[in-house]
Design a protein around this motif. Structure first.
Motif, mmCIF file in Angstrom:
data_model
loop_
_atom_site.group_PDB
_atom_site.id
_atom_site.type_symbol
_atom_site.label_atom_id
_atom_site.label_comp_id
_atom_site.label_asym_id
_atom_site.label_seq_id
_atom_site.Cartn_x
_atom_site.Cartn_y
_atom_site.Cartn_z
ATOM 1 N N GLY A 129 -13.795 10.697 81.303
ATOM 2 C CA GLY A 129 -14.937 11.561 81.542
ATOM 3 C C GLY A 129 -15.466 11.422 82.961
ATOM 4 O O GLY A 129 -15.793 12.415 83.619
ATOM 5 N N LEU A 130 -15.531 10.172 83.454
ATOM 6 C CA LEU A 130 -15.983 9.952 84.827
ATOM 7 C C LEU A 130 -14.978 10.502 85.838
ATOM 8 O O LEU A 130 -15.363 11.134 86.829
ATOM 9 N N LEU A 131 -13.702 10.278 85.575
ATOM 10 C CA LEU A 131 -12.689 10.791 86.506
ATOM 11 C C LEU A 131 -12.620 12.309 86.457
ATOM 12 O O LEU A 131 -12.279 12.948 87.458
ATOM 13 N N GLY A 132 -12.922 12.892 85.302
ATOM 14 C CA GLY A 132 -12.961 14.346 85.214
ATOM 15 C C GLY A 132 -14.015 14.941 86.136
ATOM 16 O O GLY A 132 -13.875 16.080 86.593
ATOM 17 N N GLY A 133 -15.059 14.141 86.430
ATOM 18 C CA GLY A 133 -16.069 14.555 87.395
ATOM 19 C C GLY A 133 -15.837 13.967 88.768
ATOM 20 O O GLY A 133 -16.731 14.020 89.627
ATOM 21 N N ASN A 134 -14.661 13.356 88.963
ATOM 22 C CA ASN A 134 -14.273 12.754 90.252
ATOM 23 C C ASN A 134 -15.216 11.630 90.682
ATOM 24 O O ASN A 134 -15.430 11.411 91.874
ATOM 25 N N ARG A 135 -15.767 10.901 89.712
ATOM 26 C CA ARG A 135 -16.655 9.782 90.029
ATOM 27 C C ARG A 135 -15.833 8.487 90.044
ATOM 28 O O ARG A 135 -16.003 7.603 89.213
ATOM 29 N N ILE A 136 -14.923 8.394 91.004
ATOM 30 C CA ILE A 136 -14.011 7.253 91.065
ATOM 31 C C ILE A 136 -14.761 5.970 91.397
ATOM 32 O O ILE A 136 -14.594 4.940 90.730
ATOM 33 N N THR A 137 -15.602 5.994 92.421
ATOM 34 C CA THR A 137 -16.337 4.799 92.824
ATOM 35 C C THR A 137 -17.253 4.324 91.709
ATOM 36 O O THR A 137 -17.330 3.125 91.426
ATOM 37 N N LEU A 138 -17.937 5.254 91.053
ATOM 38 C CA LEU A 138 -18.819 4.885 89.935
ATOM 39 C C LEU A 138 -18.019 4.219 88.831
ATOM 40 O O LEU A 138 -18.459 3.205 88.260
ATOM 41 N N LEU A 139 -16.855 4.768 88.517
ATOM 42 C CA LEU A 139 -16.011 4.178 87.481
ATOM 43 C C LEU A 139 -15.649 2.738 87.818
ATOM 44 O O LEU A 139 -15.762 1.840 86.977
ATOM 45 N N LEU A 140 -15.215 2.498 89.046
ATOM 46 C CA LEU A 140 -14.781 1.159 89.436
ATOM 47 C C LEU A 140 -15.942 0.172 89.407
ATOM 48 O O LEU A 140 -15.787 -0.967 88.960
ATOM 49 N N TRP A 141 -17.102 0.596 89.854
ATOM 50 C CA TRP A 141 -18.247 -0.312 89.877
ATOM 51 C C TRP A 141 -18.784 -0.585 88.469
ATOM 52 O O TRP A 141 -19.238 -1.686 88.180
ATOM 53 N N VAL A 142 -18.750 0.415 87.622
ATOM 54 C CA VAL A 142 -19.142 0.186 86.220
ATOM 55 C C VAL A 142 -18.191 -0.811 85.576
ATOM 56 O O VAL A 142 -18.605 -1.699 84.821
ATOM 57 N N ALA A 143 -16.884 -0.682 85.873
ATOM 58 C CA ALA A 143 -15.904 -1.627 85.337
ATOM 59 C C ALA A 143 -16.205 -3.046 85.792
ATOM 60 O O ALA A 143 -16.152 -3.995 84.998
ATOM 61 N N VAL A 144 -16.532 -3.215 87.070
ATOM 62 C CA VAL A 144 -16.879 -4.548 87.579
ATOM 63 C C VAL A 144 -18.116 -5.085 86.872
ATOM 64 O O VAL A 144 -18.162 -6.261 86.472
ATOM 65 N N ALA A 145 -19.133 -4.248 86.709
ATOM 66 C CA ALA A 145 -20.367 -4.690 86.052
ATOM 67 C C ALA A 145 -20.102 -5.122 84.614
ATOM 68 O O ALA A 145 -20.633 -6.152 84.159
#
Length: 247
Positions: free
Chosen positions: A113-129
Motif C-alpha cells: 500500500g505504501l509503495l503503491g503511493g511511492n512512499r519508499i522512504t516512509l516504508l523503510l523508516w517505518v520498518a526500522v521503527a
C-alpha cells in the motif's frame, strides 16, 4: 531556526512521494523474491525475516488484546517463540495465535500500500521503527543479533543508498513478504502430517475452538493468498500504467 528547518526537511523527506519505478524493476524484484522463496538455501537464510514478522504478529495481537507480553525469542533454525500471559482461552488467546502465520503477508500488504503511493522512504523508516520496537521485547542473543542486522541493513539503505537502490530494495522486500508468507503455511501442514508439530498454532487453535486444525491452516492460506493477490495488484501499478492497460 536551524533545528526547526532540519526537522521540517526530515519530515518532508519522510512523507514525500518518489517517482514511479521502472516497470522492469517491478518485474525483476518480483522474480528475485520468488527465486529466494522457491530455492532452499536462500530461503533458509531469508526465512528469518518471515519469522520476525510472524513473532511480531503474535506480540502485537497479544498487546492489543490486553495480554501481558513476557518476551520474544528468535532461533537460528528460523523458529521463534512469543510468550504472553493472560486467559488461556477466549478471543485474546485465539487472536494471538491466529496473528502469527498471517502477519508476514499482512505486513507485506501494508508495505505494498505504501509503495503503491511511492512512499519508499516512509516504508523503510517505518520498518526500522518496528524492528527497534521489537528489539526491546527480544530475550535471547540470536534474536537481538537478527534484529540488529536486519534493522541495520534497512537503516543503511534508507539513509545512504541512491533512490534507485532504495526502490529495488523496498520492492524486493515487500514482494518477499507477500510470497514468503505463503510458503510457511504449507511447511506447517507438511510437518503436521508427519506428526512433527503437535503444538502448532493450528493445533492450539483447534483445542480452543470448535474448528479442526485443517480449518485454521486453510484460513492461513486463504488470507495469505488474498494478501498476495491484492499486494501484487498494488505493486504492479507502474507496470500496468506503462503498458497502457488503464486506458
Amino acid at each position: 531556526m536551524p533545528l526547526i528547518d532540519g526537522l521540517t526537511s526530515l519530515w518532508d523527506r519522510l512523507l514525500s512521494a518518489q517517482p514511479d519505478p521502472p516497470p522492469l524493476l517491478v518485474l525483476l524484484t518480483a522474480a528475485g523474491a520468488l527465486v529466494v522463496v522457491a530455492t532452499q538455501v536462500p530461503w533458509r537464510i531469508a526465512r528469518n525475516v518471515v519469522t520476525i514478522a510472524h513473532e511480531g504478529g503474535h506480540a502485537l495481537a497479544a498487546l492489543l488484546t490486553g495480554r501481558k507480553l513476557h518476551g520474544i525469542r528468535l532461533h537460528s533454525d528460523t523458529s521463534g517463540l512469543t510468550l504472553s500471559a493472560g486467559r488461556p482461552s477466549g478471543p485474546g488467546m485465539i487472536l494471538t495465535l491466529v496473528a502469527g502465520y498471517v502477519a508476514p503477508s499482512l505486513v507485506g500488504l501494508a508495505g505494498a500500500g505504501l509503495l503503491g503511493g511511492n512512499r519508499i522512504t516512509l516504508l523503510l523508516w517505518v520498518a526500522v521503527a518496528l524492528l527497534l520496537a521489537m528489539l526491546l521485547l527480544v530475550r535471547n542473543v540470536f534474536g537481538v543479533l537478527s534484529l540488529l542486522v536486519t534493522g541495520g541493513v534497512v537503516l543503511a539503505v534508507s539513509w545512504y543508498a541512491s533512490p534507485q537502490v532504495q526502490a529495488a530494495f523496498a520492492w524486493t522486500g515487500v514482494w518477499f513478504l507477500l510470497l514468503g508468507g505463503v510458503r510457511p503455511v504449507f511447511e506447517l501442514q507438511r510437518m503436521r502430517s508427519r506428526g512433527r508439530m503437535p503444538e502448532s498454532d493450528a493445533d492450539q487453535l483447534a483445542r480452543l475452538t470448535p474448528f479442526p486444525p485443517l480449518f485454521w491452516v486453510g484460513l492461513f492460506v486463504l488470507v495469505n493468498l488474498l494478501a498476495l493477490v491484492v499486494g501484487a495488484a498494488l505493486l504492479a501499478g507502474p507496470f500496468v500504467t506503462a503498458s497502457g492497460l488503464l486506458g
